[in-house]
Motif scaffolding. Structure first.
Motif, PDB file in Angstrom:
ATOM      1  N   ARG A  81       1.091  -1.636   0.137  1.00 65.71           N
ATOM      2  CA  ARG A  81      -0.173  -0.313  -0.197  1.00 65.71           C
ATOM      3  C   ARG A  81       0.610   0.999  -0.108  1.00 65.71           C
ATOM      4  O   ARG A  81       2.012   1.416   0.041  1.00 65.71           O
ATOM      5  CB  ARG A  81      -0.767   0.456   1.259  1.00 65.71           C
ATOM      6  CG  ARG A  81      -2.081  -0.866   1.366  1.00 65.71           C
ATOM      7  CD  ARG A  81      -2.837  -0.526   2.448  1.00 65.71           C
ATOM      8  NE  ARG A  81      -3.499   0.177   2.732  1.00 65.71           N
ATOM      9  CZ  ARG A  81      -4.975   0.141   3.276  1.00 65.71           C
ATOM     10  NH1 ARG A  81      -4.985  -0.840   4.081  1.00 65.71           N
ATOM     11  NH2 ARG A  81      -5.478   1.004   3.020  1.00 65.71           N
ATOM     12  N   TYR A  82       0.184   2.163  -0.554  1.00 65.25           N
ATOM     13  CA  TYR A  82       1.156   3.575  -0.669  1.00 65.25           C
ATOM     14  C   TYR A  82       1.212   3.897   0.842  1.00 65.25           C
ATOM     15  O   TYR A  82      -0.037   3.954   1.905  1.00 65.25           O
ATOM     16  CB  TYR A  82       0.465   4.698  -1.207  1.00 65.25           C
ATOM     17  CG  TYR A  82       1.030   4.473  -2.654  1.00 65.25           C
ATOM     18  CD1 TYR A  82       2.676   4.992  -3.017  1.00 65.25           C
ATOM     19  CD2 TYR A  82       0.052   4.177  -3.676  1.00 65.25           C
ATOM     20  CE1 TYR A  82       2.584   5.163  -4.402  1.00 65.25           C
ATOM     21  CE2 TYR A  82       0.527   4.476  -5.289  1.00 65.25           C
ATOM     22  CZ  TYR A  82       1.898   4.345  -5.179  1.00 65.25           C
ATOM     23  OH  TYR A  82       2.337   4.568  -6.633  1.00 65.25           O
ATOM     24  N   VAL A  83       2.248   4.748   1.977  1.00 67.65           N
ATOM     25  CA  VAL A  83       1.853   5.934   2.067  1.00 67.65           C
ATOM     26  C   VAL A  83       1.243   6.533   2.303  1.00 67.65           C
ATOM     27  O   VAL A  83       1.620   7.006   1.567  1.00 67.65           O
ATOM     28  CB  VAL A  83       3.789   5.313   3.572  1.00 67.65           C
ATOM     29  CG1 VAL A  83       3.583   6.430   4.210  1.00 67.65           C
ATOM     30  CG2 VAL A  83       4.351   4.960   2.897  1.00 67.65           C
ATOM     31  N   GLN A  84       0.675   7.006   3.133  1.00 67.72           N
ATOM     32  CA  GLN A  84      -0.434   8.431   2.959  1.00 67.72           C
ATOM     33  C   GLN A  84      -0.069   9.623   3.584  1.00 67.72           C
ATOM     34  O   GLN A  84      -0.034  10.180   4.874  1.00 67.72           O
ATOM     35  CB  GLN A  84      -1.761   8.328   3.086  1.00 67.72           C
ATOM     36  CG  GLN A  84      -2.355   6.739   3.154  1.00 67.72           C
ATOM     37  CD  GLN A  84      -3.095   7.058   1.301  1.00 67.72           C
ATOM     38  OE1 GLN A  84      -3.332   7.806   0.374  1.00 67.72           O
ATOM     39  NE2 GLN A  84      -2.965   5.835   0.806  1.00 67.72           N
ATOM     40  N   THR A  85       1.599   9.544   2.884  1.00 66.20           N
ATOM     41  CA  THR A  85       2.324  11.179   3.258  1.00 66.20           C
ATOM     42  C   THR A  85       1.533  12.231   3.032  1.00 66.20           C
ATOM     43  O   THR A  85      -0.277  12.491   1.649  1.00 66.20           O
ATOM     44  CB  THR A  85       3.842  11.455   2.798  1.00 66.20           C
ATOM     45  OG1 THR A  85       2.811  11.294   1.311  1.00 66.20           O
ATOM     46  CG2 THR A  85       4.347   9.793   2.751  1.00 66.20           C
ATOM     47  N   THR A 118       8.126  15.109   2.429  1.00 66.62           N
ATOM     48  CA  THR A 118       8.504  13.370   1.998  1.00 66.62           C
ATOM     49  C   THR A 118       7.867  12.702   1.621  1.00 66.62           C
ATOM     50  O   THR A 118       6.617  12.329   2.237  1.00 66.62           O
ATOM     51  CB  THR A 118       8.745  13.076   4.171  1.00 66.62           C
ATOM     52  OG1 THR A 118      10.004  12.550   4.126  1.00 66.62           O
ATOM     53  CG2 THR A 118       8.060  12.412   4.260  1.00 66.62           C
ATOM     54  N   VAL A 119       8.551  11.612   1.166  1.00 61.86           N
ATOM     55  CA  VAL A 119       7.711  10.064   0.659  1.00 61.86           C
ATOM     56  C   VAL A 119       8.339   8.921   1.286  1.00 61.86           C
ATOM     57  O   VAL A 119       7.584   7.895   1.150  1.00 61.86           O
ATOM     58  CB  VAL A 119       8.156  10.096  -0.567  1.00 61.86           C
ATOM     59  CG1 VAL A 119       7.847  10.940  -1.870  1.00 61.86           C
ATOM     60  CG2 VAL A 119       9.574   9.840  -0.554  1.00 61.86           C
ATOM     61  N   ALA A 151      -1.476   5.189  10.238  1.00 66.04           N
ATOM     62  CA  ALA A 151      -1.581   6.210  10.802  1.00 66.04           C
ATOM     63  C   ALA A 151      -1.744   7.912  10.809  1.00 66.04           C
ATOM     64  O   ALA A 151      -2.143   8.942  11.527  1.00 66.04           O
ATOM     65  CB  ALA A 151      -1.207   6.050  11.777  1.00 66.04           C
ATOM     66  N   GLY A 152       0.022   8.136  10.571  1.00 61.46           N
ATOM     67  CA  GLY A 152      -0.055   9.410  10.524  1.00 61.46           C
ATOM     68  C   GLY A 152       1.704  10.058  10.519  1.00 61.46           C
ATOM     69  O   GLY A 152       2.021   9.356  10.522  1.00 61.46           O
ATOM     70  N   ARG A 153       1.448  11.149  10.586  1.00 58.42           N
ATOM     71  CA  ARG A 153       3.377  11.817  10.817  1.00 58.42           C
ATOM     72  C   ARG A 153       3.752  11.104  12.467  1.00 58.42           C
ATOM     73  O   ARG A 153       2.414  11.496  12.950  1.00 58.42           O
ATOM     74  CB  ARG A 153       3.416  13.053  10.293  1.00 58.42           C
ATOM     75  CG  ARG A 153       4.975  13.267   9.766  1.00 58.42           C
ATOM     76  CD  ARG A 153       5.290  14.112   9.213  1.00 58.42           C
ATOM     77  NE  ARG A 153       4.371  15.241   8.845  1.00 58.42           N
ATOM     78  CZ  ARG A 153       4.680  17.043   8.572  1.00 58.42           C
ATOM     79  NH1 ARG A 153       4.978  16.851   8.592  1.00 58.42           N
ATOM     80  NH2 ARG A 153       3.261  17.393   9.253  1.00 58.42           N
ATOM     81  N   TYR A 154       4.459  10.853  12.723  1.00 66.97           N
ATOM     82  CA  TYR A 154       4.859  10.541  13.901  1.00 66.97           C
ATOM     83  C   TYR A 154       6.048  11.537  14.519  1.00 66.97           C
ATOM     84  O   TYR A 154       7.932  11.599  13.723  1.00 66.97           O
ATOM     85  CB  TYR A 154       5.662   8.889  14.252  1.00 66.97           C
ATOM     86  CG  TYR A 154       5.735   8.393  15.351  1.00 66.97           C
ATOM     87  CD1 TYR A 154       4.257   8.157  15.913  1.00 66.97           C
ATOM     88  CD2 TYR A 154       6.045   7.598  16.153  1.00 66.97           C
ATOM     89  CE1 TYR A 154       4.321   7.512  17.294  1.00 66.97           C
ATOM     90  CE2 TYR A 154       6.823   7.213  17.145  1.00 66.97           C
ATOM     91  CZ  TYR A 154       5.445   6.873  17.756  1.00 66.97           C
ATOM     92  OH  TYR A 154       5.197   6.786  19.216  1.00 66.97           O
TER      93      TYR A 154
END
Ligand code: FE2
Length: 488
Positions: A81-85, A118-119, A151-154
């Motif tokens: 899956r794509y990371v939803q950046t 960032t990707v 989940a989002g940026r950490y």
């Protein structure tokens, strides 16, 4: 691929796949060892939209995808899956690329202004039951290890101050602490470096900042039992060049390399800088440790110049792969005498080194890495970030035993292996590596190979076929079924 340039970055093995999918009941050829129960996570750059400008660093700018190859109970499944950046979501909403050159926001479309660039495409890092997708130009994105949903940026519960975290962390095998760092920690071309310690439970317990001798590409670092090492190689960034629309990185052959050394739990004011050779380059360190005399031994996949063709072009350099002067180099640092570093060659050219997790930062007897088979009749498979894929897997022994090798025939190549420890006493464990095979001008087949880590020439004990096109990965991470279950 429609709309994508007809260049190495987007054709052949590097052809964008642009698809999220899931596969169950994968065909297994051979017997999967009992030790191999868990998930092999991989970070795969895969651009969703064609670029709007030429970019030599395009392979490194591809949207991060996270893939999971799950193995257990005699079965195997795969999902990606794509990371939803923020960047991916903005481009999906626009239906086109908005971000320009590799790590140069001054080349972006106006709609991209202020968005996280960032990707998250470099390493899936597993620590304290969390899966983080990392890339050194930004903060990590947390991903659900079971569903691969983002989940989002950490930011470690709001504690992280650095704007960046690199894709190479080091986890102490005894304390379970994760040591990490971020460079350009407060913005483009900055010399600020953040050094952080995350405890076994995942709490960011300490963050300190220091200044590097100059702003450089600090891709990886190393720890020993008592020290932390920050290597600096002269691939450098300049803000004026970025503002003029230029490249993020230029390699400077006349500039010194450096290694900063400080006590792991010390203050950055204690950092001591040791000068290394001019012009050298390294992406990955195999390990570092303190020897019986208390000296620090630092083992790295070194070359005489940056190996990336796009960075060489930006630097006015043109060094053929055969002239990179690559070697596994051991730099010895004597903190007592403070004498200059010395270098010993302890292995051949290569990259993507792997060691058992239990050897991290400790004296060790062996490690594995990928390299090119010089005796192979035919060119290596074109693809990956550097443009040519590795086709020889090595087990290097540092106690005097001979090097072991697994060579692929022409048309096949390795992605970076991960090491899976064995529960059997004295067994060195297993290496898992995705092998790509070219079967036509633009056709490839892929299979995960499971190889006895101490007996490479025996070839794969088992192969798991992936009946779908895969793009080359950057780095991967093995997480056992027990750790995943504990994280539920
Ligand atoms: Fe890396």
């Amino acid at each position: 691929m429609k709309g994508f340039p007809d260049t190495l970055e987007y054709t052949g093995l590097n052809a964008p796949i642009r698809e999220e999918y899931e596969l169950q009941g994968l065909a297994i050829d051979g017997r999967v060892p009992r030790d191999v129960e868990g998930t092999f996570f991989r970070a795969v750059p895969d651009p969703k939209f064609p670029p709007f400008m030429e970019d030599g660093g395009a392979v490194l700018s591809g949207d991060g995808m996270v893939s999971a190859l799950r193995i257990g109970g005699g079965k195997a499944g795969f999902a990606i899956r794509y990371v939803q950046t923020e960047r991916h979501r903005a481009e999906m909403a626009a239906g086109r690329a908005l971000f320009g050159k590799y790590r140069n926001p001054f080349t972006d479309k106006p709609e991209a202004t202020g968005l996280d660039r960032t990707v998250a495409n470099t390493t899936p890092v597993w620590h304290a039951g969390r899966l983080l997708m990392t890339k050194e130009d930004g903060r990590p994105y947390r991903v659900d290890p079971h569903t691969l949903a983002t989940a989002g940026r950490y930011d470690f519960g709001g504690k992280l101050k650095s704007e960046t975290v690199t894709a190479h962390v080091r986890i102490d095998p005894q304390s379970g602490e994760m040591f990490l760092f971020g460079y350009e920690a407060d913005g483009l071309a900055s010399t600020k470096v953040a050094y952080c310690i995350v405890d076994r439970q995942g709490n960011l317990s300490r963050e300190q900042w220091f200044d590097a001798p100059y702003c450089s590409m600090m891709h990886d670092f190393a720890i020993t039992e008592h020290f932390v090492l920050f290597p600096i190689y002269p691939t450098t960034c300049d803000l004026a060049r970025l503002k003029a629309g230029g490249d993020h990185w230029v390699h400077e052959m006349q500039r010194d390399s450096w290694v900063g050394v400080m006590p792991r739990y010390g203050d950055v004011a204690e950092m001591r800088w040791f000068r290394g050779p001019k012009g050298v380059s390294c992406y990955h360190m195999m390990n570092a440790f303190e020897d019986a005399q208390g000296r620090i031994q630092f083992d790295q996949c070194l070359s005489s110049v940056n190996a990336f063709p796009f960075i060489q072009r930006a630097s006015g350099l043109n060094v053929a792969p055969a002239n990179l002067d690559g070697r596994l180099a051991r730099w010895s640092i004597d903190l007592q005498t403070g004498a200059g570093m010395t270098e010993t060659t302890i292995g051949p050219p290569g990259d993507l080194p792997v060691i058992p997790a239990a050897s991290q930062g400790r004296p060790y007897t062996h490690g594995w890495m990928l390299t090119m088979n010089q005796g192979l009749q035919g060119p290596p498979v074109a693809g990956g970030p550097v443009g040519a894929m590795f086709n020889l897997l090595l087990r290097l022994d540092f106690t005097g035993k001979p090097t072991l090798a697994l060579a692929l025939p022409p048309g096949q190549c390795f992605n970076e292996p991960v090491h899976v420890p064995s529960s059997a006493p004295g067994h060195e464990g297993w290496l898992l590596t995705m092998v790509d095979q070219q079967v036509g001008p633009a056709d490839f087949e892929h299979a995960l190979w499971i190889v006895d880590a101490a007996n490479l020439s025996a070839g794969p004990a088992a192969k798991i076929g992936i009946p779908h096109r895969l793009r080359p990965q950057v780095h991967g991470w093995w997480v056992s079924a027990a750790e995943l279950a504990a994280a539920r």
